[in-house]
Design a protein around this motif. Structure first.
Motif, PDB file in Angstrom:
ATOM      1  N   HIS A   5       5.034  -2.714   3.428  1.00  0.00           N
ATOM      2  CA  HIS A   5       3.778  -2.400   2.742  1.00  0.00           C
ATOM      3  C   HIS A   5       3.994  -2.550   1.251  1.00  0.00           C
ATOM      4  O   HIS A   5       4.925  -1.965   0.678  1.00  0.00           O
ATOM      5  CB  HIS A   5       3.310  -0.981   3.051  1.00  0.00           C
ATOM      6  N   PHE A   6       3.150  -3.371   0.631  1.00  0.00           N
ATOM      7  CA  PHE A   6       3.170  -3.546  -0.820  1.00  0.00           C
ATOM      8  C   PHE A   6       2.033  -2.737  -1.417  1.00  0.00           C
ATOM      9  O   PHE A   6       0.866  -2.950  -1.072  1.00  0.00           O
ATOM     10  CB  PHE A   6       3.027  -5.024  -1.185  1.00  0.00           C
ATOM     11  N   GLU A   7       2.382  -1.814  -2.288  1.00  0.00           N
ATOM     12  CA  GLU A   7       1.395  -0.981  -2.971  1.00  0.00           C
ATOM     13  C   GLU A   7       1.277  -1.458  -4.416  1.00  0.00           C
ATOM     14  O   GLU A   7       2.222  -1.340  -5.205  1.00  0.00           O
ATOM     15  CB  GLU A   7       1.808   0.488  -2.947  1.00  0.00           C
ATOM     16  N   LYS A   8       0.126  -2.033  -4.753  1.00  0.00           N
ATOM     17  CA  LYS A   8      -0.098  -2.490  -6.122  1.00  0.00           C
ATOM     18  C   LYS A   8      -0.148  -1.289  -7.055  1.00  0.00           C
ATOM     19  O   LYS A   8      -0.929  -0.354  -6.851  1.00  0.00           O
ATOM     20  CB  LYS A   8      -1.405  -3.279  -6.189  1.00  0.00           C
ATOM     21  N   THR A   9       0.693  -1.307  -8.096  1.00  0.00           N
ATOM     22  CA  THR A   9       0.714  -0.219  -9.073  1.00  0.00           C
ATOM     23  C   THR A   9       0.094  -0.633 -10.400  1.00  0.00           C
ATOM     24  O   THR A   9      -0.520   0.184 -11.082  1.00  0.00           O
ATOM     25  CB  THR A   9       2.154   0.246  -9.309  1.00  0.00           C
ATOM     26  N   GLU A  10       0.265  -1.862 -10.782  1.00  0.00           N
ATOM     27  CA  GLU A  10      -0.353  -2.465 -11.958  1.00  0.00           C
ATOM     28  C   GLU A  10      -0.708  -3.897 -11.579  1.00  0.00           C
ATOM     29  O   GLU A  10      -0.337  -4.377 -10.510  1.00  0.00           O
ATOM     30  CB  GLU A  10       0.605  -2.459 -13.158  1.00  0.00           C
ATOM     31  N   ASP A  11      -1.433  -4.580 -12.458  1.00  0.00           N
ATOM     32  CA  ASP A  11      -1.716  -5.978 -12.175  1.00  0.00           C
ATOM     33  C   ASP A  11      -0.413  -6.742 -11.974  1.00  0.00           C
ATOM     34  O   ASP A  11       0.502  -6.676 -12.812  1.00  0.00           O
ATOM     35  CB  ASP A  11      -2.513  -6.610 -13.323  1.00  0.00           C
TER      36      ASP A  11
END
Length: 765
Positions: free
Chosen positions: A690-696
């Motif tokens: 699972h990839f969780e976007k934290t910033e652009d």
């Protein structure tokens, strides 16, 4: 002019094809059409035209061949001023005509759409490249040819022709490039009977993503594969089969990937140019300019333009820069010669089956040479498309890989301007460098003044109407029940025998907000910066009939004329569906229309699915997502790739190795690796990343086994615009490998059983 010997001698021996003097003499009109008698027979009878009126209507069984180069500048062929060895296209020019005022659109898909339909690209739905499908609000930017604009293959199919397309297509939305279609915008859906090539803007030359008719095929096991060579092998096979079993004429289009990046060619072609470009781009560009005057390609009074902004003088470069930049051009020149050789093989085959004299051949490029290589050149075209510079140290470290299958090369801007000699600027602009192309027309039975140069203004939309005129073909009112729009192009058939006729008087251009209008020897150009209002764009004015290299901007001196030209552009824009305009940059890759399969938030892929091109894969850029894989293993030794997208220059891969779950994201300049802290159990297991976007364009990747978190790591940077030029595979990493960490396991095929691969996407597309 080509000097004929017993055989053509090159500065380095070419292993694959050597043309005899007889072949080149025949092409060049130095011998009769009976130079080869073993296949004359019926074919000779087919080519006789005792009562033909040359220059007007040809025999109804005449074959048509379009040969299209990609990103090749106006001066790259020797017959247009280059020092590059291109004897086979030169021979076609010697026995045909060269047009020096022929124009195309600033980018490839619009040119190709106009070529095949005889209409303006905006009107048929191809105002920009087919990668960018802007949805129903932009009918002029749907990445496909409208059914209202039948292709030449569809029209000639109704006249009894068989039609064959080979090479680059780039005329269907990239998101439709799936193994299950939809196929209606693929070549066979647009009237062609056979197709061998690639669907998108570019592909690797040594391990390409290939479609045969409507089926993706794996060519990785073929030895000594180079796409240009195999494409011509296939073209020659089509022709052999056709003339052996069919009395009808044929249409064939050869659409080379050359000279588009990646520049890749067998080593011997690079070696033949070693040292050739040590003098640098200033000297070579001046030599081409003077040679063009000698050849009559440009007027004697044409003025030499300065270097484009940002290009340094060659003598001001460091020793390493000169060494590196010369190597880029050696590879580019080698690829041009290699492509010319393949054209020679194709023409020789036409001769050998008795069809050369009976075939109208047109050779052109789709636009000018590209600026994408930047000031230093590029070895990774994913980084290039993502506007990420490549530093000199990295480029020098890869010096020996330039032109090989270990790099995806684009040359520096200084050489791009050389390719576009005598003009300033590049592809994607509406200066002449972006839109003026060579055009060679070869048709021995229809041309009297062989070897001459024609100066009439012409546009790519005029080619197919010219063919219809020569063949006496009328455009059908309907194709498959769809009413057809009128042709926009104008026939220049009479120019084949009459050098004095007038050319086209008016032609507009528009590409992502950059625009121009030509009328009666005058040309107005509007520059545009991304994000700025179109109404604020500055305009330039040139009298190109007298100022071919666009040096004297007359906008201030001739305000009344400029206003007249601006009004004419508005008129043409309204007439040919230029509006609404957009100013797409690389963000065009982010367009995902709601009516596409790629707009989904959930995908389920099964084992043995055919390779899926990246542009049709789940859209994960700049958003959170997960990949879940239920699997079964009988032992811990069963390992391998679960899912992989991309190759050595960029992409991602999820795999099991040494009984650990690993996710790697290859940015191109760095590989981010996340490995599980625990071993994966045998038997039935469900693993997940699972990839969780934290910033652009950055985030955290977590790994799971049966819902238990077993690993975590940061991905500091992801791609902003384009993830890869190589697609997705299930259960193995086909074509090039995303990571070297598989070891020596090649595709690293998974040894267990995968039930399915599930993508869940979150957030905004």
């Amino acid at each position: 002019m080509l000097k004929l010997k017993d055989e053509i001698k090159w500065s380095s021996p070419l292993k694959r094809f050597t043309a005899t003097a007889a072949t080149l003499a025949l092409i060049s009109g130095c011998t009769t059409g009976n130079a080869s008698s073993d296949n004359a027979g019926d074919a000779t009878a087919r080519t006789e035209s005792e009562n033909a009126d040359q220059g007007s209507e040809v025999e109804p069984d005449t074959n048509i061949a379009y040969i299209v180069l990609d990103d090749s500048g106006f001066s790259d062929l020797a017959s247009y001023g280059s020092e590059i060895e291109t004897p086979y296209t030169d021979a076609l020019a010697d026995n045909g005509l060269r047009y020096n005022n022929f124009h195309v659109n600033p980018t490839c898909s619009p040119t190709r759409a106009a070529l095949l339909t005889g209409r303006q690209a905006h009107s048929v739905g191809m105002a920009t490249v087919a990668n960018f499908d802007m949805g129903s609000d932009y009918p002029n930017k749907r990445g496909r040819i409208s059914p209202k604009a039948g292709t030449i293959a569809e029209v000639l199919g109704g006249e009894g022709y068989n039609s064959y397309a080979l090479g680059k297509w780039h005329l269907s939305p990239s998101h439709q490039a799936t193994p299950s279609g939809p196929y209606d915008n693929w070549p066979l859906g647009k009237g062609f009977d056979r197709f061998y090539g690639f669907l998108e803007d570019s592909t690797d030359q040594f391990q390409p993503e290939i479609v045969n008719d409507n089926t993706f095929v794996d060519v990785t096991e073929e030895e000594d594969y180079h796409f240009s060579e195999v494409m011509v092998d296939q073209a020659n096979q089509y022709i052999t089969d056709h003339v052996s079993t069919n009395d009808s004429p044929f249409l064939i289009t050869l659409n080379f990937g050359s000279q588009h990046q990646p520049v890749q060619v067998p080593d011997e072609y690079i070696e033949m140019y070693e040292g050739k470009y040590d003098e640098g781009w200033d000297v070579i560009r001046k030599q081409r300019f003077e040679r063009q005057k000698e050849l009559g390609i440009i007027p004697e009074d044409a003025e030499f333009v300065e270097r484009n902004p940002g290009i340094p003088a060659w003598d001001d470069l460091s020793e390493d820069e000169q060494k590196l930049f010369a190597r880029f051009q050696e590879a580019y020149a080698g690829m041009m010669t290699h492509t010319d050789e393949q054209i020679g093989r194709f023409v020789e085959h036409l001769r050998s089956v008795g069809e050369l004299d009976n075939t109208i051949i047109m050779v052109m490029s789709d636009n000018g040479a590209s600026v994408l290589g930047g000031p230093n050149g590029s070895i990774n075209h994913t980084l290039t498309y993502n506007v990420i510079p490549q530093e000199m140290d990295e480029l020098m470290d890869n010096y020996d890989k330039i032109g090989t299958n270990e790099a995806k090369v684009e040359f520096p801007n200084g050489w791009a301007q050389v390719s576009n000699t005598p003009f300033k600027m590049y592809k994607a602009t509406t200066y002449e460098a972006g839109i003026r192309s060579p055009l060679i027309v070869h048709y021995p039975e229809g041309i009297d003044d062989k070897g001459e140069v024609r100066g009439q203004y012409q546009h790519v939309s005029d080619i197919t109407p010219t063919i219809y005129d020569l063949l006496g073909v009328e455009l059908p009112k309907e194709i498959d029940g769809v009413k057809q729009m009128k042709l926009h192009g104008e026939s220049f058939a009479e120019s084949l025998v009459n050098p004095e006729i007038e050319g086209k008087q008016t032609q507009f251009y528009e590409s992502n907000g950059v625009r121009a209008i030509y009328d009666g020897g005058w040309k107005a150009i509007a520059s545009h910066q991304l994000g700025e209002p179109f109404e604020d764009d500055p305009w330039e004015l040139y009298h190109v009939a007298e100022d071919v290299t666009e040096i004297k901007n007359l906008a201030e001196a001739e305000p009344k004329k400029l206003k007249e030209m601006q009004k004419l552009f508005e008129k043409e824009a309204k007439k040919y569906d230029v509006l609404p305009m957009t100013d797409l940059g690389p963000d065009g890759f982010l367009s995902v229309p709601e009516d596409s399969q790629r707009a989904k938030d959930k995908f389920i892929f099964y084992p043995n699915m055919s390779h899926l091109p990246e542009a049709a894969s789940p859209f994960i850029l700049n958003r959170s997502f997960s990949i879940t894989v239920p699997l079964h293993r009988d032992s811990k030794e069963e390992e391998g790739v679960l899912v992989a997208l991309g190759g050595y220059q960029s992409g991602y891969t999820l795999y099991l190795k040494d009984n650990r779950l690993v996710y790697e994201y290859n940015m191109g300049n760095e590989i981010y690796r996340v490995e599980s802290d625990e071993e994966i159990p045998e038997g039935e297991t469900t693993v997940k990343m699972h990839f969780e976007k934290t910033e652009d364009h950055q985030g955290i990747t977590s790994l799971y086994a049966d819902e238990k978190q077993i690993g975590k790591g940061e991905i500091a940077q992801t791609h902003p615009f384009k993830l890869s030029f190589e697609g997705l595979s299930i259960g193995k990493d086909s074509l090039y490998q995303v990571t070297p960490n598989y070891g020596e396991n090649g595709v690293f095929e998974f040894g267990g059983e995968i039930e399915k691969v599930i993508y869940d996407l979150e957030g905004q597309k």
